[in-house]
Design an enzyme around this catalytic site. Sequence first.
Site, PDB file in Angstrom:
ATOM      1  N   ASP A 183      32.608  14.931 -30.326  1.00 55.36           N
ATOM      2  CA  ASP A 183      32.167  15.783 -31.431  1.00 55.36           C
ATOM      3  C   ASP A 183      33.277  16.750 -31.843  1.00 55.36           C
ATOM      4  O   ASP A 183      33.570  17.699 -31.112  1.00 55.36           O
ATOM      5  CB  ASP A 183      30.933  16.559 -30.935  1.00 55.36           C
ATOM      6  N   ASP A 197      33.741  16.884 -39.252  1.00 54.90           N
ATOM      7  CA  ASP A 197      32.869  16.860 -38.081  1.00 54.90           C
ATOM      8  C   ASP A 197      32.362  15.452 -37.766  1.00 54.90           C
ATOM      9  O   ASP A 197      31.463  14.937 -38.435  1.00 54.90           O
ATOM     10  CB  ASP A 197      31.680  17.805 -38.348  1.00 54.90           C
TER      11      ASP A 197
END
Length: 413
Positions: free
Chosen positions: A119, A299
């Site tokens: 992530d 992201d």
Amino acid sequence: MHLPINAILELLPLLAAASPAPSNGYRIPLKKRSTMTNPDGTVNAPALRRGVDDSMAKMKRGFAAYEKNTGMKHPLDTATDSHSKRKTGSVRLTDYDQELWYGQISVGTPPKTYTVDFDTGSSDLFLPGPNCDDTNCAGHKVYNPSQSSTSVDVHETFSLMYGDGSSVSGEQYNDTVTIAGLTAKQQRLGAASTYSSGFSKDNFPADGLMGMGYKSISEYDADPVFASLVAQGQTTEPVFAFNLASTGSELFIGGTDGSKYTGGLTYTPVTNQGYWQVNLQSVEFRGRQVLGQIDSIIDTGTTLIVGDEGRVRELYDAIPGSQDATLQVGMGFFTVPCNAIPTIGLTFGGRTFDISPETFNLGPVESGSNRCVGGVVGQSSLDNFWIVGDVFLRNVYTAFDMGQNQVGFAKLS
Ligand SMILES: *[C@@H]1O[C@H](CO)[C@@H](O)[C@H](O)[C@H]1NC(C)=O
């Protein structure tokens, strides 16, 4: 369209070890789990809403950590608390899924392998710890510090709040972490004693999560894994890169994998070292700029592109046949005609990269419908930046350069 691909990806074996790459770096094959669509190909609206909620919660966590770590408010953190509290009345289903990219790391001495979601929108590593006896930890592989000779209890707790209001919390340890054959010693990680429902095995196939942002947004206020690898001289180049295309997806550590992209990488500077924050110069439709100059966060942990309500509405206003889908899907969602999915372009560093209709289209609202849900979603709690997630990132090769503090994009090969 989505389903066969996902089915194939589910069948891909999770390769055990990273293989040395021809150039200077190491690759980790990624497995993808996506159930943002129902078995019939229609959108799973609760899963979509939940994904957006989780992304928003993550941003709030990062902002809070940034302020705690640096003593300064994060420049993008302008929404007031009451403004950003969007506990809407919508039903939160306990059964939901998310899209994520995961692969293997190993932790401890002797090393044990775990799967983690990679992530770039957060900066902490956590795994289920031995004290986690809630059902959400069930089925995940546990990190047990007492079975690792290199673990050190740093006597700090942690708590990360998720979109449904539940949290992942536990104890912090230092231990040896190996990713793609590169080893970080005294790496901070969390051993969770509670896992939020989003991390139950049904919803989250990986064991834990590995944040790949900068230290300033770390809840632990400690170097994230990649920063440790760089500081400990493990990487050839202080760069990691993702190929999130439908096939051959991988995380590459220590450089970029030249076999995955063509032409050069076009770089754009990181404007604040917390998230991978860069300037999105323009959002285009049919070669014309619709929106310009947007702070954006790159992201890998967000499925969609999430933007401020006003500008997202402006974008859809420019797309013929688009409609507000608040009632059918959720706040901030829009539909477009399934037979006329637009091609939206995002410009970074002076170069425009298209979002293919296949990745922009999340699927029909319901079976047989000719209304398809768009991959760009507006949020009222987000007033000045966009989160650029997989809907865009599946179209490009993305390099995250912690040495020069820049993000590079290239055309997939
Ligand atoms: C944990 O590791 C960091 C370096 O990453 C080190 O500075 C710190 O002293 C370690 N903590 C303990 C309790 O060993």
